[in-house]
Design an enzyme around this catalytic site. Structure first.
Site, PDB file in Angstrom:
ATOM      1  N   LYS A 203     103.375  38.637 -17.311  1.00 55.79           N
ATOM      2  CA  LYS A 203     103.745  39.798 -18.123  1.00 55.79           C
ATOM      3  C   LYS A 203     102.999  39.776 -19.467  1.00 55.79           C
ATOM      4  O   LYS A 203     102.427  40.781 -19.902  1.00 55.79           O
ATOM      5  CB  LYS A 203     105.259  39.811 -18.349  1.00 55.79           C
ATOM      6  CG  LYS A 203     105.744  40.709 -19.461  1.00 55.79           C
ATOM      7  CD  LYS A 203     105.649  42.180 -19.114  1.00 55.79           C
ATOM      8  CE  LYS A 203     105.963  43.031 -20.326  1.00 55.79           C
ATOM      9  NZ  LYS A 203     106.096  44.433 -20.056  1.00 55.79           N
ATOM     10  N   ASN A 207      99.559  42.568 -20.991  1.00 60.34           N
ATOM     11  CA  ASN A 207      99.369  43.252 -22.272  1.00 60.34           C
ATOM     12  C   ASN A 207      98.253  42.607 -23.091  1.00 60.34           C
ATOM     13  O   ASN A 207      97.551  43.284 -23.838  1.00 60.34           O
ATOM     14  CB  ASN A 207     100.690  43.297 -23.037  1.00 60.34           C
ATOM     15  CG  ASN A 207     101.632  44.314 -22.394  1.00 60.34           C
ATOM     16  OD1 ASN A 207     101.191  45.300 -21.815  1.00 60.34           O
ATOM     17  ND2 ASN A 207     102.925  44.062 -22.467  1.00 60.34           N
ATOM     18  N   GLY A 254      99.093  49.655 -31.769  1.00 59.05           N
ATOM     19  CA  GLY A 254     100.509  49.702 -32.133  1.00 59.05           C
ATOM     20  C   GLY A 254     101.398  49.460 -30.935  1.00 59.05           C
ATOM     21  O   GLY A 254     100.940  49.014 -29.879  1.00 59.05           O
ATOM     22  N   CYS A 257     104.453  46.114 -27.519  1.00 59.98           N
ATOM     23  CA  CYS A 257     104.022  45.270 -26.396  1.00 59.98           C
ATOM     24  C   CYS A 257     102.653  44.646 -26.647  1.00 59.98           C
ATOM     25  O   CYS A 257     102.530  43.451 -26.828  1.00 59.98           O
ATOM     26  CB  CYS A 257     103.991  46.099 -25.116  1.00 59.98           C
ATOM     27  SG  CYS A 257     105.567  46.872 -24.777  1.00 59.98           S
ATOM     28  N   LYS A 390      90.523  58.578 -33.134  1.00 58.21           N
ATOM     29  CA  LYS A 390      90.909  58.454 -31.720  1.00 58.21           C
ATOM     30  C   LYS A 390      89.898  59.124 -30.789  1.00 58.21           C
ATOM     31  O   LYS A 390      90.111  59.145 -29.571  1.00 58.21           O
ATOM     32  CB  LYS A 390      92.305  59.069 -31.500  1.00 58.21           C
ATOM     33  CG  LYS A 390      93.439  58.321 -32.166  1.00 58.21           C
ATOM     34  CD  LYS A 390      93.631  56.909 -31.622  1.00 58.21           C
ATOM     35  CE  LYS A 390      94.116  56.891 -30.201  1.00 58.21           C
ATOM     36  NZ  LYS A 390      94.365  55.494 -29.727  1.00 58.21           N
TER      37      LYS A 390
END
Ligand code: SAJ
Length: 412
Positions: A203, A207, A254, A257, A390
């Site tokens: 897990k 990320n 951000g 996770c 972005k």
């Protein structure tokens, strides 16, 4: 099967809903009285498609109840937060520990306990298991303990809970088998049985994989700004290679996770986890990079900041790099913030934010910013300039100057 779920948040409540819809009796436990009271009336507190109808029906059919205290059940699932501890980079297990302690009086031989919260590698074996052993249970014999991390995307939680493959990490093989019987109630993806520590690290690594790849894209953006190459073109060209997938550079990483889980691994092996830590540092450096480039575009005046959510089209601003950027700019500029997804009395409309502004700074990829009312912007701004961190704006009218990670080198 009766299931008791500790924590009725973004993961616990949808999970409860799916067990209830699949003929299990469910008690959803939360420490917040208001949440519990509302849930028992079928009123939910999270914004997630599909959940409300299922919970309403389950309350009417009396297969779902919310409660402040646990109840006896066949399986207990812990879905409480595991915040990040700044001082030692690791995860705060106090909510998990207290949830585990609170179920002890209700546990019976043969029950299964599952931790879904994201936890640092080894936490199940070193911290959680002893709690139940101290209460007199023998794990794998009369109590079954497993770590089964959630891996769902907000906005698509129901679909992903049902269809995603699921890692089932048992403290013993028997524990994994028992936990898989629990998820077998509604999961249609593969149930992959393994050890708890493997599940924990898998897990965290999912990320971390994204965080490291984003750091690589951010480093590329910085290199390109320095040596005079269009980073966005490089990414587009390189990604035509069938086995390459460069991620997108941005104002920083951000969320709760990607910006946190890599530290859980780093804390376990700080001497060895070099790339992981460097990736975190690189992504953490992006707000400063944005501020430095803003300073090259304008030295004073008003900036319209568009978007403070960490994720586009959501109102979620946890760990958002936007706040660090705004703090860095506040000293030298007037800042007006516009975010159509966040209800904040200090935020203003797009019209108000851009009125007499010297720069529009885009920090989030909300759909609303992809194609704005440029006539209004040209009218509002004496010399319209946009800095799109972005990379969501493809084309602007000739009167507007657009900076993005493709042409920052022009500022040198
Ligand atoms: N970002 C970039 N460049 C990219 C992709 C993302 O700068 O190319 C930034 C975003 O702007 C954002 C941050 O990274 O600030 C995180 O965004 P995200 O949408 O990729 O991730 P999360 O944190 O919303 O969700 C992740 C997901 N994990 C993976 O994709 C491996 C999700 O499946 C997990 O359930 C969730 O973390 C979690 O709970 O761990």
């Amino acid at each position: 099967m009766k299931i008791c779920i500790m924590g009725q948040g973004y993961i616990g409540l949808p999970t409860a809903a799916l067990f209830a819809r699949n003929h299990c009796e469910v008690v959803g436990v939360d420490v917040n009285e208001q949440i519990v009271e509302n849930l028992n009336k079928g009123i939910i507190h999270i914004e997630e498609p599909g959940i409300s109808d299922i919970i309403k029906k389950a309350v009417d059919l009396k297969v779902y109840t919310a409660s402040l205290t646990p109840q006896k059940a066949d399986a207990f699932i812990i879905t409480v937060p595991t915040p990040y501890v700044v001082e030692n980079y690791s995860c705060d297990l106090s909510y998990v520990v207290s949830a585990c302690q609170s179920i002890i009086p209700y546990l019976e031989k043969g029950n299964t306990v599952i931790i879904e919260s994201t936890i640092a590698p080894m936490s199940t074996d070193e911290t959680v298991k002893p709690i139940f052993e101290d209460a007199g249970f023998t794990i794998g014999e009369d109590l079954y303990l497993a770590h089964c991390p959630e891996r769902v995307l907000p906005g698509k939680i129901i679909e992903e809970l049902i269809h995603n493959d699921r890692i089932i990490g048992g403290v013993t093989p028997e524990c994994a088998k028992k936990a898989s019987e629990v998820y077998g109630q509604f999961v249609e993806g593969n149930l992959m049985l393994t050890e708890a520590k493997t599940a924990e690290l898998s897990k965290c690594m999912e990320n971390t994989f994204r965080d490291v790849n984003i750091a690589l894209a951010n480093e590329l953006a910085k290199i390109c700004a320095e040596i005079g190459v269009n980073a966005l073109d490089v990414i587009e060209m390189a990604n035509k290679h069938p086995r390459v997938n460069l991620h997108s550079p941005g104002p920083g990483v951000g969320g709760h996770c990607l910006a946190i889980d890599p530290y859980f691994i780093y804390a376990k092996a700080p001497e060895t986890a070099k790339i992981i830590k460097l990736a975190r540092d690189t992504n953490n450096s992006m707000p400063e990079f944005v501020v430095d480039n803003v300073k090259k575009i304008i030295s004073s005046g008003k900036i319209a900041v568009l978007g403070v959510s960490y994720k586009g089209n959501t109102g979620d601003d946890r760990e958002s790099p936007a706040y660090e950027i705004i703090a860095g700019l506040k000293k030298d500029y007037d800042i007006a913030i516009h975010d159509p997804h966040i209800d904040n009395p200090d935020f203003v409309s797009l019209d108000e934010a851009t009125k007499d502004a010297d720069l529009i700074l885009i920090l989030c990829d909300h759909n609303e910013f992809k194609d704005m009312d440029y006539d209004m912007i040209v009218k509002n701004m004496p010399k319209p300039v946009i800095f799109d961190t972005k990379n969501i704006i493809k084309e602007v009218p000739g009167e507007i100057k657009l900076f993005n990670y493709g042409n920052l080198y022009e500022l040198n």
